[in-house]
Design a protein around this motif. Structure first.
Motif, mmCIF file in Angstrom:
data_model
loop_
_atom_site.group_PDB
_atom_site.id
_atom_site.type_symbol
_atom_site.label_atom_id
_atom_site.label_comp_id
_atom_site.label_asym_id
_atom_site.label_seq_id
_atom_site.Cartn_x
_atom_site.Cartn_y
_atom_site.Cartn_z
ATOM 1 N N LEU A 108 0.869 -1.179 0.000
ATOM 2 C CA LEU A 108 0.000 0.000 0.000
ATOM 3 C C LEU A 108 0.909 1.234 0.000
ATOM 4 N N VAL A 109 1.059 1.824 -1.168
ATOM 5 C CA VAL A 109 1.973 2.964 -1.349
ATOM 6 C C VAL A 109 1.378 4.226 -0.714
ATOM 7 N N ASP A 110 0.151 4.550 -1.115
ATOM 8 C CA ASP A 110 -0.554 5.697 -0.541
ATOM 9 C C ASP A 110 -2.043 5.529 -0.824
ATOM 10 N N PHE A 111 -2.857 6.361 -0.205
ATOM 11 C CA PHE A 111 -4.302 6.306 -0.462
ATOM 12 C C PHE A 111 -4.962 7.605 -0.010
ATOM 13 N N LYS A 112 -6.188 7.771 -0.496
ATOM 14 C CA LYS A 112 -7.013 8.931 -0.120
ATOM 15 C C LYS A 112 -8.320 8.395 0.447
ATOM 16 N N ILE A 113 -8.742 8.942 1.569
ATOM 17 C CA ILE A 113 -10.061 8.588 2.096
ATOM 18 C C ILE A 113 -10.830 9.866 2.409
ATOM 19 N N GLU A 114 -12.132 9.689 2.580
ATOM 20 C CA GLU A 114 -12.993 10.817 2.940
ATOM 21 C C GLU A 114 -13.869 10.403 4.115
ATOM 22 N N PHE A 115 -14.143 11.362 4.970
ATOM 23 C CA PHE A 115 -15.010 11.121 6.114
ATOM 24 C C PHE A 115 -16.274 11.962 5.982
ATOM 25 N N GLY A 116 -17.340 11.503 6.659
ATOM 26 C CA GLY A 116 -18.575 12.278 6.670
ATOM 27 C C GLY A 116 -19.153 12.298 8.068
ATOM 28 N N LYS A 117 -20.099 13.230 8.282
ATOM 29 C CA LYS A 117 -20.789 13.300 9.573
ATOM 30 C C LYS A 117 -22.169 12.693 9.425
ATOM 31 N N ASP A 118 -22.519 11.763 10.330
ATOM 32 C CA ASP A 118 -23.852 11.163 10.275
ATOM 33 C C ASP A 118 -24.877 12.075 10.969
ATOM 34 N N SER A 119 -26.117 11.593 11.047
ATOM 35 C CA SER A 119 -27.200 12.451 11.571
ATOM 36 C C SER A 119 -26.956 12.839 13.032
ATOM 37 N N GLN A 120 -26.147 12.031 13.751
ATOM 38 C CA GLN A 120 -25.830 12.378 15.147
ATOM 39 C C GLN A 120 -24.583 13.276 15.279
ATOM 40 N N GLY A 121 -24.002 13.618 14.131
ATOM 41 C CA GLY A 121 -22.800 14.461 14.170
ATOM 42 C C GLY A 121 -21.517 13.672 14.364
#
Ligand code: UDP
Length: 236
Positions: free
Chosen positions: A174-187
Protein backbone atom coordinates in the motif's frame (compact mmCIF):
# COMPACT_ATOMS: atom_id res chain seq x y z
CA UNK A 1 -34.90 0.85 -8.11
CA UNK A 2 -32.70 3.86 -8.91
CA UNK A 3 -34.87 6.60 -10.36
CA UNK A 4 -33.55 9.79 -11.91
CA UNK A 5 -35.70 11.89 -9.54
CA UNK A 6 -33.88 10.31 -6.57
CA UNK A 7 -30.44 11.34 -7.84
CA UNK A 8 -28.89 13.67 -5.27
CA UNK A 9 -25.37 14.05 -6.54
CA UNK A 10 -23.24 12.91 -9.46
CA UNK A 11 -19.48 12.84 -8.93
CA UNK A 12 -16.64 11.78 -11.20
CA UNK A 13 -16.86 8.05 -10.42
CA UNK A 14 -20.13 7.60 -8.50
CA UNK A 15 -23.73 8.72 -8.21
CA UNK A 16 -25.60 9.10 -4.92
CA UNK A 17 -29.34 8.45 -4.70
CA UNK A 18 -31.77 9.01 -1.86
CA UNK A 19 -33.88 6.08 -0.65
CA UNK A 20 -37.18 5.63 1.22
CA UNK A 21 -35.15 5.57 4.43
CA UNK A 22 -34.11 9.13 5.31
CA UNK A 23 -30.93 7.87 6.97
CA UNK A 24 -29.66 5.85 4.01
CA UNK A 25 -28.39 6.51 0.50
CA UNK A 26 -27.52 4.27 -2.44
CA UNK A 27 -24.11 4.76 -4.05
CA UNK A 28 -23.83 3.70 -7.71
CA UNK A 29 -20.33 2.99 -9.09
CA UNK A 30 -19.85 4.28 -12.66
CA UNK A 31 -17.26 3.21 -15.23
CA UNK A 32 -15.88 6.74 -15.65
CA UNK A 33 -12.20 7.30 -14.95
CA UNK A 34 -10.78 10.79 -14.49
CA UNK A 35 -7.35 12.15 -13.63
CA UNK A 36 -5.56 15.49 -13.34
CA UNK A 37 -8.61 17.21 -11.86
CA UNK A 38 -10.93 15.89 -14.56
CA UNK A 39 -8.74 16.93 -17.52
CA UNK A 40 -8.23 13.31 -18.61
CA UNK A 41 -11.48 11.39 -18.85
CA UNK A 42 -12.49 7.98 -20.19
CA UNK A 43 -15.11 5.31 -19.63
CA UNK A 44 -13.53 1.97 -18.78
CA UNK A 45 -15.91 -0.95 -19.20
CA UNK A 46 -16.67 -2.74 -15.87
CA UNK A 47 -14.39 -0.53 -13.69
CA UNK A 48 -17.43 0.42 -11.56
CA UNK A 49 -18.30 -3.23 -10.95
CA UNK A 50 -14.74 -4.03 -9.87
CA UNK A 51 -14.48 -1.00 -7.57
CA UNK A 52 -17.86 -1.74 -5.97
CA UNK A 53 -16.72 -5.29 -5.19
CA UNK A 54 -13.28 -4.27 -3.95
CA UNK A 55 -14.65 -1.39 -1.87
CA UNK A 56 -17.29 -3.68 -0.34
CA UNK A 57 -14.68 -6.21 0.81
CA UNK A 58 -12.51 -3.44 2.29
CA UNK A 59 -15.37 -1.70 4.13
CA UNK A 60 -16.48 -5.08 5.54
CA UNK A 61 -12.92 -5.76 6.74
CA UNK A 62 -12.68 -2.30 8.36
CA UNK A 63 -16.12 -2.64 10.00
CA UNK A 64 -15.05 -6.02 11.45
CA UNK A 65 -11.97 -4.33 12.87
CA UNK A 66 -13.81 -1.59 14.75
CA UNK A 67 -13.73 1.23 12.19
CA UNK A 68 -17.09 2.99 11.82
CA UNK A 69 -17.93 3.38 8.14
CA UNK A 70 -20.91 4.48 6.07
CA UNK A 71 -21.13 1.02 4.46
CA UNK A 72 -24.36 -0.90 5.23
CA UNK A 73 -24.48 -3.60 2.55
CA UNK A 74 -23.86 -4.45 -1.05
CA UNK A 75 -27.04 -4.28 -3.14
CA UNK A 76 -25.97 -5.28 -6.64
CA UNK A 77 -23.08 -5.28 -9.10
CA UNK A 78 -22.78 -1.49 -8.96
CA UNK A 79 -24.72 -0.45 -5.86
CA UNK A 80 -24.04 -0.13 -2.15
CA UNK A 81 -26.45 0.87 0.58
CA UNK A 82 -24.71 3.40 2.83
CA UNK A 83 -25.51 5.58 5.84
CA UNK A 84 -26.40 9.14 4.98
CA UNK A 85 -23.53 11.46 5.86
CA UNK A 86 -22.44 14.97 5.03
CA UNK A 87 -18.97 14.63 3.53
CA UNK A 88 -16.27 16.80 5.14
CA UNK A 89 -14.57 18.87 2.41
CA UNK A 90 -11.21 17.26 3.22
CA UNK A 91 -9.32 14.62 1.27
CA UNK A 92 -7.31 12.68 3.80
CA UNK A 93 -4.15 11.21 2.30
CA UNK A 94 -1.62 8.79 3.79
CA UNK A 95 1.73 7.97 2.21
CA UNK A 96 3.83 4.93 3.12
CA UNK A 97 6.08 5.02 0.04
CA UNK A 98 6.87 8.09 -2.07
CA UNK A 99 4.85 8.50 -5.28
CA UNK A 100 2.58 10.86 -7.21
CA UNK A 101 2.20 14.49 -6.22
CA UNK A 102 4.62 14.11 -3.28
CA UNK A 103 7.48 13.27 -5.67
CA UNK A 104 6.46 16.02 -8.08
CA UNK A 105 6.10 18.69 -5.40
CA UNK A 106 9.35 17.99 -3.57
CA UNK A 107 11.50 16.61 -6.40
CA UNK A 108 11.89 13.24 -4.69
CA UNK A 109 12.17 9.93 -6.54
CA UNK A 110 9.33 7.44 -6.49
CA UNK A 111 9.48 4.27 -4.36
CA UNK A 112 11.31 5.44 -1.22
CA UNK A 113 9.89 3.66 1.83
CA UNK A 114 9.08 6.28 4.47
CA UNK A 115 10.18 5.70 8.09
CA UNK A 116 6.75 6.83 9.29
CA UNK A 117 3.52 7.34 7.37
CA UNK A 118 2.83 10.89 6.17
CA UNK A 119 -0.63 12.21 6.99
CA UNK A 120 -1.88 14.95 4.69
CA UNK A 121 -5.06 16.95 3.99
CA UNK A 122 -6.28 18.47 0.74
CA UNK A 123 -9.16 20.93 0.58
CA UNK A 124 -11.82 19.28 -1.56
CA UNK A 125 -12.44 21.94 -4.18
CA UNK A 126 -11.99 21.13 -7.87
CA UNK A 127 -12.00 24.80 -8.91
CA UNK A 128 -9.01 25.43 -6.65
CA UNK A 129 -7.31 22.15 -7.66
CA UNK A 130 -7.69 20.52 -4.20
CA UNK A 131 -4.90 22.51 -2.48
CA UNK A 132 -2.99 20.89 0.37
CA UNK A 133 -3.73 22.29 3.83
CA UNK A 134 -2.59 21.73 7.40
CA UNK A 135 -4.50 21.47 10.69
CA UNK A 136 -4.30 25.23 11.31
CA UNK A 137 -5.75 25.98 7.88
CA UNK A 138 -8.55 23.46 8.38
CA UNK A 139 -9.32 24.89 11.84
CA UNK A 140 -9.20 28.51 10.62
CA UNK A 141 -11.51 27.67 7.73
CA UNK A 142 -13.88 26.02 10.25
CA UNK A 143 -13.76 22.73 8.35
CA UNK A 144 -13.28 20.80 11.61
CA UNK A 145 -12.68 21.37 15.33
CA UNK A 146 -9.33 20.59 16.99
CA UNK A 147 -10.87 17.43 18.52
CA UNK A 148 -12.20 16.35 15.12
CA UNK A 149 -8.79 16.94 13.52
CA UNK A 150 -7.16 14.81 16.21
CA UNK A 151 -9.74 12.06 15.65
CA UNK A 152 -9.25 12.18 11.87
CA UNK A 153 -5.50 11.68 12.25
CA UNK A 154 -5.78 8.85 14.79
CA UNK A 155 -8.56 7.04 12.93
CA UNK A 156 -6.75 7.40 9.60
CA UNK A 157 -3.50 5.98 10.99
CA UNK A 158 -5.48 3.00 12.38
CA UNK A 159 -7.06 2.54 8.96
CA UNK A 160 -3.59 2.69 7.38
CA UNK A 161 -2.33 -0.11 9.67
CA UNK A 162 -5.35 -2.29 8.87
CA UNK A 163 -5.12 -1.65 5.12
CA UNK A 164 -1.33 -2.16 4.99
CA UNK A 165 -1.67 -5.58 6.69
CA UNK A 166 -4.66 -6.53 4.56
CA UNK A 167 -2.89 -5.72 1.28
CA UNK A 168 0.43 -7.25 2.35
CA UNK A 169 -1.38 -10.59 2.79
CA UNK A 170 -2.35 -10.20 -0.89
CA UNK A 171 1.30 -9.59 -1.77
CA UNK A 172 0.54 -5.91 -2.41
CA UNK A 173 2.32 -2.83 -1.05
CA UNK A 174 0.00 0.00 0.00
CA UNK A 175 1.97 2.96 -1.35
CA UNK A 176 -0.55 5.70 -0.54
CA UNK A 177 -4.30 6.31 -0.46
CA UNK A 178 -7.01 8.93 -0.12
CA UNK A 179 -10.06 8.59 2.10
CA UNK A 180 -12.99 10.82 2.94
CA UNK A 181 -15.01 11.12 6.11
CA UNK A 182 -18.58 12.28 6.67
CA UNK A 183 -20.79 13.30 9.57
CA UNK A 184 -23.85 11.16 10.27
CA UNK A 185 -27.20 12.45 11.57
CA UNK A 186 -25.83 12.38 15.15
CA UNK A 187 -22.80 14.46 14.17
CA UNK A 188 -20.46 11.48 14.48
CA UNK A 189 -17.56 11.34 12.01
CA UNK A 190 -17.37 8.06 10.10
CA UNK A 191 -15.39 6.79 7.13
CA UNK A 192 -17.27 7.28 3.83
CA UNK A 193 -16.71 7.44 0.05
CA UNK A 194 -14.82 4.44 -1.43
CA UNK A 195 -11.55 2.54 -1.02
CA UNK A 196 -10.42 0.95 -4.26
CA UNK A 197 -7.51 0.95 -6.73
CA UNK A 198 -8.94 4.30 -7.91
CA UNK A 199 -8.06 5.78 -4.52
CA UNK A 200 -5.05 3.67 -3.42
CA UNK A 201 -1.67 3.06 -5.03
CA UNK A 202 -0.99 -0.68 -4.93
CA UNK A 203 2.25 -2.28 -6.12
CA UNK A 204 3.01 -5.98 -6.38
CA UNK A 205 5.52 -6.89 -3.65
CA UNK A 206 7.76 -8.96 -5.94
CA UNK A 207 7.69 -6.98 -9.18
CA UNK A 208 6.55 -3.47 -8.11
CA UNK A 209 4.01 -3.67 -10.93
CA UNK A 210 1.38 -0.95 -10.52
CA UNK A 211 -2.11 -2.39 -10.00
CA UNK A 212 -4.00 0.89 -9.55
CA UNK A 213 -5.24 4.03 -11.29
CA UNK A 214 -1.71 5.05 -12.30
CA UNK A 215 -2.29 2.60 -15.19
CA UNK A 216 -4.82 5.14 -16.46
CA UNK A 217 -3.00 8.31 -15.36
CA UNK A 218 0.21 7.18 -17.08
CA UNK A 219 -1.40 5.44 -20.08
CA UNK A 220 0.09 2.08 -19.10
CA UNK A 221 -3.00 0.14 -20.26
CA UNK A 222 -4.39 -2.97 -18.59
CA UNK A 223 -6.43 -1.19 -15.91
CA UNK A 224 -9.28 -3.70 -15.89
CA UNK A 225 -6.79 -6.59 -15.77
CA UNK A 226 -5.01 -4.99 -12.79
CA UNK A 227 -8.20 -4.29 -10.82
CA UNK A 228 -9.39 -7.84 -11.62
CA UNK A 229 -6.07 -9.15 -10.28
CA UNK A 230 -6.50 -7.17 -7.03
CA UNK A 231 -10.05 -8.53 -6.61
CA UNK A 232 -9.01 -12.10 -7.37
CA UNK A 233 -6.27 -11.94 -4.71
CA UNK A 234 -8.97 -10.81 -2.23
CA UNK A 235 -11.23 -13.71 -3.14
CA UNK A 236 -8.57 -16.42 -2.69
N1 UDP B 1 -6.09 10.37 -4.67
C1 UDP B 1 -7.43 10.20 -4.94
N2 UDP B 1 -8.16 11.28 -5.38
C2 UDP B 1 -7.62 12.52 -5.54
C3 UDP B 1 -6.25 12.68 -5.26
C4 UDP B 1 -5.51 11.60 -4.82
O1 UDP B 1 -7.97 9.11 -4.79
O2 UDP B 1 -8.34 13.45 -5.93
C5 UDP B 1 -5.28 9.23 -4.20
C6 UDP B 1 -4.32 8.73 -5.26
O3 UDP B 1 -4.89 7.68 -5.99
C7 UDP B 1 -3.16 8.24 -4.42
C8 UDP B 1 -3.17 9.13 -3.19
O4 UDP B 1 -4.48 9.66 -3.12
O5 UDP B 1 -3.37 6.90 -4.03
C9 UDP B 1 -2.14 10.24 -3.21
O6 UDP B 1 -2.31 10.96 -4.40
P1 UDP B 1 -1.34 12.15 -4.79
O7 UDP B 1 -1.48 13.24 -3.80
O8 UDP B 1 0.03 11.59 -5.00
O9 UDP B 1 -1.94 12.76 -6.10
P2 UDP B 1 -1.89 12.29 -7.62
O10 UDP B 1 -0.52 11.83 -7.92
O11 UDP B 1 -2.92 11.22 -7.70
O12 UDP B 1 -2.29 13.55 -8.32
Amino acid sequence: MLKEENLLYEGKAKRVYKTDNENEYVVYYKDDATAFNGEKKESIDSKGILNNKISTIIFEMLNENGIDTHFVKNLSEREQLVKKVTILPLEVIVRNITAGSFCKRYGIEEGIVLDEPIFEFSYKDDDLGDPMLNDDHAFAMKLATREELKFLREETLKINDLLKDFFLKLNLKLVDFKIEFGKDSQGKIILADEISPDTCRLWDVDTNEKLDKDRFRRNLGGLVESYTEVLSRMNK
